[in-house]
Design an enzyme around this catalytic site. Structure first.
Site, PDB file in Angstrom:
ATOM      1  N   ARG A 198       0.814  -1.230   0.000  1.00  0.00           N
ATOM      2  CA  ARG A 198       0.000   0.000   0.000  1.00  0.00           C
ATOM      3  C   ARG A 198       0.839   1.268   0.000  1.00  0.00           C
ATOM      4  O   ARG A 198       0.394   2.308  -0.440  1.00  0.00           O
ATOM      5  CB  ARG A 198      -0.922  -0.003   1.212  1.00  0.00           C
ATOM      6  CG  ARG A 198      -2.155  -0.838   0.964  1.00  0.00           C
ATOM      7  CD  ARG A 198      -2.859  -1.172   2.229  1.00  0.00           C
ATOM      8  NE  ARG A 198      -2.018  -2.052   3.053  1.00  0.00           N
ATOM      9  CZ  ARG A 198      -2.434  -2.630   4.157  1.00  0.00           C
ATOM     10  NH1 ARG A 198      -3.643  -2.419   4.595  1.00  0.00           N
ATOM     11  NH2 ARG A 198      -1.640  -3.429   4.852  1.00  0.00           N
ATOM     12  N   LYS A 203       1.183 -19.319   6.052  1.00  0.00           N
ATOM     13  CA  LYS A 203       0.351 -19.659   7.202  1.00  0.00           C
ATOM     14  C   LYS A 203       0.009 -18.390   7.964  1.00  0.00           C
ATOM     15  O   LYS A 203       0.717 -17.410   7.801  1.00  0.00           O
ATOM     16  CB  LYS A 203       1.043 -20.698   8.081  1.00  0.00           C
ATOM     17  CG  LYS A 203       2.190 -20.140   8.898  1.00  0.00           C
ATOM     18  CD  LYS A 203       2.678 -21.129   9.891  1.00  0.00           C
ATOM     19  CE  LYS A 203       1.870 -21.135  11.158  1.00  0.00           C
ATOM     20  NZ  LYS A 203       2.447 -20.365  12.270  1.00  0.00           N
ATOM     21  N   ASP A 230       4.329 -24.609   4.466  1.00  0.00           N
ATOM     22  CA  ASP A 230       4.632 -24.909   5.856  1.00  0.00           C
ATOM     23  C   ASP A 230       6.152 -24.933   5.892  1.00  0.00           C
ATOM     24  O   ASP A 230       6.766 -25.877   5.382  1.00  0.00           O
ATOM     25  CB  ASP A 230       4.065 -26.280   6.246  1.00  0.00           C
ATOM     26  CG  ASP A 230       4.424 -26.638   7.673  1.00  0.00           C
ATOM     27  OD1 ASP A 230       5.379 -26.055   8.208  1.00  0.00           O
ATOM     28  OD2 ASP A 230       3.756 -27.501   8.249  1.00  0.00           O
ATOM     29  N   HIS A 231       6.753 -23.898   6.460  1.00  0.00           N
ATOM     30  CA  HIS A 231       8.213 -23.784   6.283  1.00  0.00           C
ATOM     31  C   HIS A 231       8.973 -24.934   6.943  1.00  0.00           C
ATOM     32  O   HIS A 231      10.132 -25.157   6.650  1.00  0.00           O
ATOM     33  CB  HIS A 231       8.736 -22.411   6.724  1.00  0.00           C
ATOM     34  CG  HIS A 231       8.885 -22.246   8.203  1.00  0.00           C
ATOM     35  ND1 HIS A 231       7.823 -21.969   9.034  1.00  0.00           N
ATOM     36  CD2 HIS A 231       9.965 -22.324   9.009  1.00  0.00           C
ATOM     37  CE1 HIS A 231       8.256 -21.876  10.283  1.00  0.00           C
ATOM     38  NE2 HIS A 231       9.561 -22.093  10.295  1.00  0.00           N
ATOM     39  N   GLU A 262      10.787 -23.608  21.964  1.00  0.00           N
ATOM     40  CA  GLU A 262      11.392 -22.326  21.597  1.00  0.00           C
ATOM     41  C   GLU A 262      11.773 -21.597  22.863  1.00  0.00           C
ATOM     42  O   GLU A 262      11.023 -21.630  23.844  1.00  0.00           O
ATOM     43  CB  GLU A 262      10.390 -21.475  20.826  1.00  0.00           C
ATOM     44  CG  GLU A 262       9.973 -22.096  19.521  1.00  0.00           C
ATOM     45  CD  GLU A 262       9.068 -21.141  18.759  1.00  0.00           C
ATOM     46  OE1 GLU A 262       9.605 -20.267  18.075  1.00  0.00           O
ATOM     47  OE2 GLU A 262       7.847 -21.250  18.892  1.00  0.00           O
ATOM     48  N   ASP A 301      -1.063 -22.071  16.278  1.00  0.00           N
ATOM     49  CA  ASP A 301       0.177 -21.575  15.675  1.00  0.00           C
ATOM     50  C   ASP A 301       1.088 -22.716  15.206  1.00  0.00           C
ATOM     51  O   ASP A 301       1.785 -22.589  14.209  1.00  0.00           O
ATOM     52  CB  ASP A 301       0.910 -20.700  16.714  1.00  0.00           C
ATOM     53  CG  ASP A 301       2.123 -19.985  16.141  1.00  0.00           C
ATOM     54  OD1 ASP A 301       2.024 -19.492  15.000  1.00  0.00           O
ATOM     55  OD2 ASP A 301       3.161 -19.910  16.835  1.00  0.00           O
ATOM     56  N   HIS A 315       3.041 -27.292  11.672  1.00  0.00           N
ATOM     57  CA  HIS A 315       4.408 -27.817  11.827  1.00  0.00           C
ATOM     58  C   HIS A 315       4.457 -29.184  12.524  1.00  0.00           C
ATOM     59  O   HIS A 315       5.140 -30.099  12.068  1.00  0.00           O
ATOM     60  CB  HIS A 315       5.272 -26.829  12.605  1.00  0.00           C
ATOM     61  CG  HIS A 315       5.250 -25.436  12.050  1.00  0.00           C
ATOM     62  ND1 HIS A 315       5.109 -25.177  10.714  1.00  0.00           N
ATOM     63  CD2 HIS A 315       5.350 -24.225  12.645  1.00  0.00           C
ATOM     64  CE1 HIS A 315       5.129 -23.862  10.505  1.00  0.00           C
ATOM     65  NE2 HIS A 315       5.265 -23.259  11.671  1.00  0.00           N
TER      66      HIS A 315
HETATM   67  C1  BG6 Z   1       6.047 -20.035  12.974  1.00  0.00           C
HETATM   68  C2  BG6 Z   1       5.243 -19.676  14.196  1.00  0.00           C
HETATM   69  O1  BG6 Z   1       5.230 -20.625  12.010  1.00  0.00           O
HETATM   70  O2  BG6 Z   1       7.078 -20.946  13.342  1.00  0.00           O
HETATM   71  C3  BG6 Z   1       6.140 -19.066  15.251  1.00  0.00           C
HETATM   72  O3  BG6 Z   1       4.226 -18.748  13.842  1.00  0.00           O
HETATM   73  C4  BG6 Z   1       7.312 -19.969  15.551  1.00  0.00           C
HETATM   74  O4  BG6 Z   1       5.420 -18.767  16.443  1.00  0.00           O
HETATM   75  C5  BG6 Z   1       8.003 -20.413  14.261  1.00  0.00           C
HETATM   76  O5  BG6 Z   1       8.219 -19.248  16.352  1.00  0.00           O
HETATM   77  C6  BG6 Z   1       9.042 -21.479  14.540  1.00  0.00           C
HETATM   78  O6  BG6 Z   1       9.786 -21.703  13.388  1.00  0.00           O
HETATM   79  P1  BG6 Z   1      11.325 -22.112  13.457  1.00  0.00           P
HETATM   80  O7  BG6 Z   1      11.707 -22.322  12.037  1.00  0.00           O
HETATM   81  O8  BG6 Z   1      12.038 -20.957  14.115  1.00  0.00           O
HETATM   82  O9  BG6 Z   1      11.385 -23.335  14.288  1.00  0.00           O
END
Ligand code: BG6
Length: 517
Positions: free
Chosen positions: A57, A164, A193-194, A232, A251, A256
């Protein structure tokens, strides 16, 4: 020994295309997408005609947009950024101002893309990347459809990448799928989904399905249970706006954690064709026993961190004290659950999942614990059968990426003493480390049209179907004891109780490494 190493197939740059990034001024673009494109460029994996068009934007022209990226992106690429590679990539980046909800913006976009196609010989190949807040996903897809931009013309292709969170429950995920399908066919849609982009997750396929010693023991006969941990150490950071609505369950679990579970538990696919693999992943998710409301009470655990001390000695605030979080928030920052899979391979083998923020470390691990040996040869010695730890396989997704096998060895000397030891494969030792954001493979795969590492509509819905009963029960019964774990600890006591009830304990992360201490 004959050398049977398959000849390495060097990847080649995909044909040129235009990557249109909606949310071009956003965090994801700066932190992940552009650094990933830089890494692809530095490996020679972007065609000379490859072009980026940021859409957002803010009113900027190409020059101002490049200056903005030049200020922020190199910090996320890390040390050793090559000025020439970065400068070359920047010169292919363009900008188009537009409000995502304004139909006129899409008419302008169509004209701009036609011009860039001509100038850059990109042949009508357009990758639309939705790096925006999720409320825009459906709308952008629909507007692209209405503007004729989803229509594939001769020789070209149109693909859409959706980040996501994909919906926030089953109904919204279904609605979003429907909206995407109004403009795009399923094979044009790439849901990210990374976790599936992580090398170590992809390596689980290789480990399971190319080693003849693994599959024979990968089942209920030999496996006692499986633990999947994504812990984490960070708190909610500056994402309270999103996280307050989402919570740890939405989340992390339908995406994941279930992705990890499906890769560990799926049956071998007929090949690496995207749908063959995704069929198996969806099948195993559908085989998980749905949790009945009373099971939600016994087989799931939620928690929220309070203030505490991290392992490095730093004192950190509780979740309710974080900026943007309600002082009486009931959002969970920790989830654990036990799932059972109704299949011949896994009947009776519990899968324990846990994830949380502000835990003692950042670990993503899968522990496969095997059953005890059936016969205790060491019966008459000092060794007792159940003193002997079972064998364990640890798939370390991050950090210390690798695979460890823990087994028992005799301590040298005249007495019969056993001690757990490990065999350890470390990625870094074998392959070194290459700079990676986790997005490189995913973006590359979108450009070559390989959807294997992306979620299909039915896979996404299968994930939400599993989570839905938990959302329902938790929604109906607000927690009464939050916060219930101190930052810097492994979650509330109920998490340990979930396994203790079955006579088990969570393995400490990096367990094989610790055995060696
Ligand atoms: C994201 C979540 O998809 O994945 C986050 O929204 C999370 O909350 C993250 O911290 C974790 O990804 P990675 O690659 O750091 O393990």
């Amino acid at each position: 020994m004959s050398d049977t190493t398959p000849a390495a197939q060097a990847p080649v740059p995909p044909p040129s295309c235009i990557m249109v990034i909606f949310g071009g001024c956003g965090d994801l673009t700066r932190r992940k997408l552009l650094p990933a494109l830089y890494n692809l460029a530095s490996q020679g994996l972007l065609d000379g005609g490859f072009t980026v068009l940021g859409v957002d934007r803010i009113d900027l022209d190409d020059i101002a947009y490049r200056a903005r990226l030049d200020d922020s992106v190199p910090g996320f690429v890390g040390e050793g950024i090559e000025a020439q590679v970065w400068g070359d990539l920047l010169s292919r980046i363009h900008y188009q101002q537009g409000d995502f909800l304004d139909p006129a913006a899409y008419t302008r976009l169509a004209a701009r893309l036609a011009g860039l196609d001509q100038a850059r010989a990109t042949g009508g190949r357009h990758l639309f990347y939705l790096a925006t807040p999720p409320r825009f996903f459906g709308e952008i897809a629909q507007q692209l459809g209405r503007a004729g931009l989803a229509q594939e013309a001769e020789g070209g292709w149109r693909r859409i990448v959706v980040e996501k969170p994909f919906g926030n429950d089953l109904a919204s995920a279904r609605a979003l799928n429907q909206r995407l399908h109004e403009s795009f066919d399923e094979d044009q849609v790439f849901r990210i989904d990374h976790y599936l982009g992580k090398e170590t997750v992809q390596n689980i396929f290789a480990y399971r399905f190319t080693n003849s010693t693994v599959e024979p023991i990968w089942n209920r006969r030999y496996v006692d249970h499986v633990e999947i941990t994504v812990s984490e150490s960070l708190g909610v950071e500056n994402r309270a706006g999103y996280y307050e609505q989402a919570g740890a369950l939405r989340d992390m679990v339908p995406n994941h954690l279930l992705s990890l579970l499906s890769v560990v538990a799926m049956e071998p696919a007929n090949g690496l064709e995207a749908n063959a693999v995704r069929d198996e992943q969806t099948k195993v998710l559908r085989a998980i026993q749905p949790l009945l409301p009373e099971q939600v009470l016994t087989d799931t655990v939620r928690g929220q961190y309070g203030l505490g001390v991290m392992p490095d000695g730093s004192r950190v605030p509780g979740y309710r004290e974080e900026p943007g979080v309600a002082p009486d928030s009931n959002t969970e920052t920790f989830v654990a659950m036990k799932l059972m899979i109704d299949s011949w391979r896994w009947a009776g083998v519990p899968f324990y999942l846990r994830t949380g923020k502000r835990m003692p470390g950042r670990y993503t691990e899968v522990v496969v614990e095997f059953k005890h040996a059936p016969n205790m040869l060491f019966r008459d010695s000092r060794v007792r059968r159940y003193n002997v730890p079972p064998n364990m396989l640890v798939l370390r997704i991050q950090p210390n990426e690798g695979i460890g096998m823990c087994f028992n060895a005799k301590v040298p000397g005249p007495t019969q003493e056993l001690r757990p030891v490990e065999m350890n494969f470390s990625y870094a030792d074998y392959f070194g480390t290459a700079p990676s954001t986790g997005y490189e493979t995913l973006i590359y795969d979108c450009m070559i049209g390989d959807g294997m590492l992306f979620k299909r509509a039915d896979t996404i819905e299968a994930g939400w179907e599993l989570v839905e009963p938990v959302l329902d029960v938790w929604g109906a019964l607000p927690p009464r004891d939050f916060p219930d774990y101190a930052a810097g600890t492994w979650g509330p006591p109920e998490s340990d109780a979930l396994l203790a009830r079955d006579g088990r304990r969570w393995k400490p992360c990096d367990v094989c490494q610790r055995h060696g201490d």
